[in-house]
Scaffold this motif. Structure first.
Motif, PDB file in Angstrom:
ATOM      1  N   SER A 115       0.813  -1.220   0.000  1.00 42.90           N
ATOM      2  CA  SER A 115       0.000   0.000   0.000  1.00 42.90           C
ATOM      3  C   SER A 115       0.846   1.270   0.000  1.00 42.90           C
ATOM      4  O   SER A 115       0.307   2.370  -0.055  1.00 42.90           O
ATOM      5  N   ASP A 116       2.159   1.151   0.047  1.00 45.13           N
ATOM      6  CA  ASP A 116       3.045   2.318   0.081  1.00 45.13           C
ATOM      7  C   ASP A 116       3.309   2.839  -1.332  1.00 45.13           C
ATOM      8  O   ASP A 116       3.257   2.087  -2.310  1.00 45.13           O
ATOM      9  N   TYR A 117       3.592   4.122  -1.427  1.00 41.61           N
ATOM     10  CA  TYR A 117       3.890   4.728  -2.716  1.00 41.61           C
ATOM     11  C   TYR A 117       4.756   5.966  -2.519  1.00 41.61           C
ATOM     12  O   TYR A 117       4.895   6.489  -1.418  1.00 41.61           O
ATOM     13  N   ILE A 118       5.316   6.441  -3.635  1.00 39.34           N
ATOM     14  CA  ILE A 118       6.163   7.628  -3.657  1.00 39.34           C
ATOM     15  C   ILE A 118       5.468   8.677  -4.506  1.00 39.34           C
ATOM     16  O   ILE A 118       5.039   8.398  -5.628  1.00 39.34           O
ATOM     17  N   LEU A 119       5.341   9.904  -3.992  1.00 37.79           N
ATOM     18  CA  LEU A 119       4.807  11.028  -4.739  1.00 37.79           C
ATOM     19  C   LEU A 119       5.928  12.031  -4.976  1.00 37.79           C
ATOM     20  O   LEU A 119       6.694  12.343  -4.065  1.00 37.79           O
ATOM     21  N   PHE A 120       6.016  12.561  -6.199  1.00 38.77           N
ATOM     22  CA  PHE A 120       7.019  13.579  -6.494  1.00 38.77           C
ATOM     23  C   PHE A 120       6.567  14.415  -7.672  1.00 38.77           C
ATOM     24  O   PHE A 120       5.731  14.001  -8.473  1.00 38.77           O
ATOM     25  N   TYR A 121       7.118  15.611  -7.756  1.00 38.89           N
ATOM     26  CA  TYR A 121       6.848  16.508  -8.875  1.00 38.89           C
ATOM     27  C   TYR A 121       8.079  16.540  -9.765  1.00 38.89           C
ATOM     28  O   TYR A 121       9.193  16.698  -9.297  1.00 38.89           O
ATOM     29  N   ALA A 122       7.873  16.390 -11.074  1.00 41.27           N
ATOM     30  CA  ALA A 122       8.984  16.416 -12.023  1.00 41.27           C
ATOM     31  C   ALA A 122       8.585  17.229 -13.246  1.00 41.27           C
ATOM     32  O   ALA A 122       7.396  17.369 -13.549  1.00 41.27           O
ATOM     33  N   GLU A 123       9.599  17.769 -13.924  1.00 43.75           N
ATOM     34  CA  GLU A 123       9.370  18.601 -15.099  1.00 43.75           C
ATOM     35  C   GLU A 123       9.996  17.970 -16.332  1.00 43.75           C
ATOM     36  O   GLU A 123      11.049  17.337 -16.244  1.00 43.75           O
TER      37      GLU A 123
END
Length: 160
Positions: free
Chosen positions: A90-98
């Motif tokens: 149920s774990d995940y990674i959130l990130f913002y990328a361009e």
């Protein structure tokens, strides 16, 4: 005289070549890196199933050790469920990328009027984010804000 001149030229060329910066100082060659392709600006989510299918050993790594790099800079990420030190299903990674833009290509041109479109790269519009993990737990993280006492803050007199 020729030997002295050749030795001076050799020394100067060696000095110049050894002083060049390759901008890969962020790479730790003892770690594994996984490449993630980014085609547009946005918020991205990597869950444990996606990472496991890509060959990332999610069962053996601590989620507090995960890092993401783009253009040589570590990205701030949010790892859901990292407090138990186990990367569960149920774990995940959130990130913002361009994505790549012509800003990265601008050093190829003498004058900026030669740039066709500043929002699209001339070379490649697909950027790369590299996922890795280390033994440190002080990697860059986004901290969720839980403060809901909005009446304690003074409103700004204007907004531009």
């Amino acid at each position: 005289m020729k030997k002295r001149l050749l030795s001076i030229i050799f020394f100067l060329s060696w000095f110049w070549a050894s002083s060049q910066v390759y901008h890969n100082e962020w790479i730790n060659f003892s770690q594994s890196y996984y490449k993630i392709k980014i085609v547009k600006d946005g918020l991205y989510k990597l869950d444990s199933a996606t990472l496991a299918n890509a060959g990332v050993p999610v069962g053996t790594m601590n989620p507090k050790n995960i890092q993401l790099f783009q253009k040589g800079q570590e990205l701030y990420i949010h790892v859901q469920g990292e407090n138990d030190n186990d990367f569960n299903t149920s774990d995940y990674i959130l990130f913002y990328a361009e994505k790549n833009t012509c800003k990265d290509d601008s050093t190829l041109f003498v004058n900026s009027p030669f740039l066709v479109n500043p929002y699209y790269s001339v070379i490649n519009d697909t950027a790369a984010v590299f996922l890795t993990w280390n033994n440190s737990t002080n990697n860059k993280r986004l901290i969720p804000e839980n403060d809901i006492a909005f009446n304690l803050y003074t409103a700004a007199p204007y907004y531009i």
